[in-house]
Design a protein around this motif. Structure first.
Motif, short mmCIF file in Angstrom:
data_model
loop_
_atom_site.label_atom_id
_atom_site.label_comp_id
_atom_site.label_asym_id
_atom_site.label_seq_id
_atom_site.Cartn_x
_atom_site.Cartn_y
_atom_site.Cartn_z
N VAL A 298 33.19 19.09 -16.76
CA VAL A 298 33.47 19.68 -17.76
C VAL A 298 33.02 20.24 -19.07
O VAL A 298 32.80 18.66 -19.25
N TYR A 299 33.46 21.14 -19.36
CA TYR A 299 32.74 21.24 -21.08
C TYR A 299 33.64 22.21 -21.50
O TYR A 299 34.19 23.48 -21.35
N GLU A 300 34.19 21.38 -22.82
CA GLU A 300 35.94 22.43 -23.34
C GLU A 300 35.29 23.45 -24.39
O GLU A 300 34.26 22.78 -25.54
N ILE A 301 35.37 24.64 -24.38
CA ILE A 301 35.49 25.14 -25.74
C ILE A 301 36.89 25.94 -26.30
O ILE A 301 37.61 26.07 -25.99
N HIS A 302 36.62 26.51 -27.34
CA HIS A 302 37.14 27.20 -28.04
C HIS A 302 36.69 28.87 -28.23
O HIS A 302 35.29 28.32 -29.17
N PRO B 157 44.00 26.49 -25.26
CA PRO B 157 43.91 28.52 -25.35
C PRO B 157 44.18 28.98 -25.42
O PRO B 157 43.50 29.75 -26.22
N VAL B 158 44.07 30.34 -24.96
CA VAL B 158 43.99 31.83 -24.75
C VAL B 158 45.64 32.67 -25.52
O VAL B 158 45.15 33.41 -25.79
N ALA B 159 46.92 31.62 -25.09
CA ALA B 159 47.58 32.81 -25.44
C ALA B 159 48.19 33.33 -26.14
O ALA B 159 47.78 32.67 -27.40
N ALA B 160 48.67 34.51 -26.61
CA ALA B 160 48.75 35.06 -28.22
C ALA B 160 49.03 34.54 -28.97
O ALA B 160 50.92 33.54 -28.01
N TRP C 227 43.43 26.49 -33.21
CA TRP C 227 43.52 26.41 -32.01
C TRP C 227 43.86 26.65 -30.98
O TRP C 227 43.33 26.81 -29.88
N GLY C 228 45.34 27.68 -31.01
CA GLY C 228 45.63 28.10 -30.02
C GLY C 228 46.81 27.31 -28.97
O GLY C 228 47.67 27.43 -28.08
N TYR C 229 47.29 26.34 -29.49
CA TYR C 229 48.34 25.74 -29.40
C TYR C 229 50.13 25.55 -29.59
O TYR C 229 50.72 25.03 -30.19
N ASP C 230 49.94 27.24 -30.63
CA ASP C 230 50.88 27.49 -31.71
C ASP C 230 51.34 29.15 -30.91
O ASP C 230 51.65 29.33 -31.52
N GLY C 231 51.11 29.13 -29.24
CA GLY C 231 51.13 30.32 -28.30
C GLY C 231 52.44 30.50 -28.04
O GLY C 231 53.06 29.55 -28.02
N VAL C 232 52.80 32.73 -28.35
CA VAL C 232 54.16 32.56 -28.35
C VAL C 232 54.27 33.28 -26.91
O VAL C 232 55.60 33.65 -26.61
#
Length: 615
Positions: free
Chosen positions: A130-134, A166-169, A176-181
């Motif tokens: 596994v290779y984690e990317i932002h 995370p890529v959710a808007a 970072w994306g951990y506050d997606g709504v």
């Protein structure tokens, strides 16, 4: 409440060329030019739809649902729901945005993208590297398209899974994306839904799986309009990062469950990583939502390799118990934080914050994680009173545990954004990487690990100035809990500054230096050894295979019985010559190579040495 989904799961065949997931929330084409708009909003008495330049009333269907069928709607048409106070809000299940989370959504025809690798069904979990990317910092451009151009380099070094943060808007342009709504909408800064699909399609063409990090334990604070018109879909008590969805409420339960299926079906993702599932509360349901969701995914998507991974601080085994035939029933694997914490605490001598619990008895505990999974398996630990933490996990297959030397959290939350490679000497780094890649657990790397990037990765954001997420004092306190005890307030970068984001970009020129190319070669060779010698032994591996022969004062001796083969690790991390239990079989990897005969024939291990064998 409405007790029916828009279409039962077993009636959702997916054409691999025209992938579409029919959601019960939001905008869906039901015929050429005809779009049904649906929203659950129990907290209001009237609701209008703003479609392009026209505003029309929606029909209350009962149980909180609002509905409207519109004709002659072209893809790309902007729309928003209009609340009684005149506020325009985007679709919580919309596929795309016109600009940001405070503006209109866009109607999307999900069948417009033509998949090239339609026959792709994934790869077994035993083959995962596994290779984690932002997405925003993986390249200078920070887009799906630019990231896709880097995929051949990852395939070349042996990576098999690209895991997207995370890529959710979310609110703002960067984070970072951990506050997606908006859980269904790829963040606009990264590109369109079709750009994301093209990224995944390109990965599949190279033999790479793609997994996505999803966050269902909370929604972000900036742009969470759903809480305005459907407040009863959230729990009374929230989190510091935002409100918690109440998954005991069916509309919310469906919104989240369908979101997981949406990503897997419509975007052909190979799996999901679920953030902090221990923070998802569902005490009143007959079957906890986390378990129900896994079963739903397995039932809905047969015939493909779908891999489900959790982050779970409880160190429990219930989500990972195998069926009688050793098949995965719920979740394939769990992030094994304890392995990281032990290695980091020993290698860096950072023993504060969450490393404090892992700051002693290193070698028996490191050996335990390598042999049997969790670092904490039913023990009393400081700060937890008399409660026993964790459960015995040695009966689970080693591929249940994802080991890593660092990840986005463990770098970015340190305050200085410094990576492990800047904290330890190169020889130690090479030995730790060898163990990570040649142990039977699933290895995970953070972007740049293949050339041991020394570039920094910070926590960054683009929050409104009045949002209660901008305290540098809070960032300092968190950084100190991640090991940087000597950090001072003036060293903390403002997460909202654009320069903090730009400083977190991965420097690909570092990979092209002489050092970078040498390290990439070492990395590629290690993964090739894993692929050739270890992966075949993990294909149907069961539990109870790890055995600790020795673990004291920097000396490790561990055997894994993998079918008919015995995989052996011997390592001397001390500064003195040591005698370790003998090894048998073919040598897979030796450090240093010139000491092989002493290690094999005499069990005599020089300082800073290791050997991996298979017999």
């Amino acid at each position: 409440m409405d007790e029916q989904r828009s279409k039962p799961e077993d009636e959702r065949p997916v054409d691999p060329e025209y992938r579409v997931f029919p959601k019960s929330w939001g905008a869906e084409y039901i015929a050429a030019g005809e779009v049904r708009f649906r929203l659950w909003a129990s907290g209001i008495e009237t609701l209008n739809l703003r479609l392009s330049d026209e505003e029309v009333p929606m029909t209350a269907m009962g149980d909180g649902w609002w509905d409207l069928l519109a004709t002659n709607v072209a893809p790309g048409t902007p729309y928003a729901f209009v609340l009684p106070d005149g506020r325009h809000v985007p679709d919580p299940a919309g596929r795309a945005l016109e600009s940001d989370v405070h503006g209109p959504s866009l109607v999307v025809d999900p069948t417009a993208y033509r998949w090239k690798n339609r026959g792709w069904t994934g790869r077994p979990w035993s083959e995962a590297v596994v290779y984690e990317i932002h997405v925003g910092t993986f390249t200078d451009e920070g887009t799906f398209a630019a990231a896709a151009a880097r995929l051949p380099a990852l395939a070349d070094i042996g990576v098999t899974v690209v895991q997207l943060m995370p890529v959710a808007a979310f609110g703002g342009k960067r984070g970072w994306g951990y506050d997606g709504v908006l859980l269904y909408t790829p963040h606009p800064s990264y590109g369109s839904p079709d750009d994301m699909k093209a990224f995944i399609d390109a990965a599949h063409g190279l033999g790479l799986m793609v997994m996505l990090d999803v966050v269902y334990n909370h929604l972000g604070l900036d742009g969470n309009h759903l809480q305005v018109y459907a407040p009863d879909l959230f729990m009374t008590e929230g989190t510091p990062w935002g409100p918690r969805p109440d998954v005991s409420r069916k509309p919310m339960r469906d919104l989240i469950a369908e979101n997981a299926l949406y990503w897997l079906e419509e975007f052909a993702l190979d799996g999901l990583r679920f953030d902090a599932v221990d923070r998802i509360e569902d005490a009143d349901s007959d079957e906890h939502f986390v378990e129900e969701l896994a079963l739903l995914i397995r039932k809905t998507l047969p015939g493909r390799h779908i891999h489900l991974v959790v982050e779970d601080s409880r160190n429990i085994t219930a989500l990972h118990e195998r069926s009688e035939d050793n098949a995965v029933r719920l979740y394939d694997a769990v992030w094994n934080d304890g392995y990281h914490h032990l290695i980091h605490a020993w290698a860096t001598a950072e023993h504060v914050g969450h490393f404090k619990v892992f700051a002693d008895n290193f070698w028996p505990r490191i050996a335990k994680t390598l042999a049997s999974g969790f670092a904490i398996q039913g023990e009393r630990i400081e700060g937890k009173g008399d409660a026993l933490v964790g459960e015995p996990s040695g009966h689970l297959p080693p591929v249940t545990f994802i080991n890593f030397l660092q990840n986005h959290d463990q770098i970015g939350n340190r305050g200085r954004g410094d990576r492990l490679w800047s904290l330890i000497d190169p020889d130690l780094a090479e030995r730790l990487m060898a163990i990570l890649l040649l142990a039977p657990q699933i290895p995970m790397l953070f972007m740049g690990d293949e050339f041991r990037s020394r570039g920094r990765f910070f926590f960054f954001s683009d929050y409104p100035l009045d949002l209660d997420q901008n305290s540098l004092e809070d960032r300092l306190q968190q950084a100190r809990s991640f090991g940087t005890e000597d950090l001072e307030l003036q060293e903390i970068r403002n997460p909202n500054d654009l320069d903090t984001f730009l400083a977190s970009k991965l420097d690909w020129q570092e990979a092209e230096t002489e050092r970078g190319m040498v390290l990439r070669t070492i990395f590629r060779d290690l993964i090739e050894k894993r692929k050739r010698h270890l992966m075949p032994l993990l294909e149907d591996v069961g539990g109870g295979v790890g055995h600790v022969l020795l673990a004291e004062e920097g000396r490790l001796a561990i055997d894994w019985q993998l079918g008919e083969h015995r995989w052996q690790l011997r390592a001397n991390f001390s500064d003195e010559i040591a005698t370790l239990p003998p090894v048998h079989g073919a040598a897979i990897h030796v450090m240093p190579p010139e000491a092989q005969s002493d290690m094999r024939d005499l069990s005599r291990f020089p300082a800073a040495s290791l050997i991996v064998t298979c017999g």
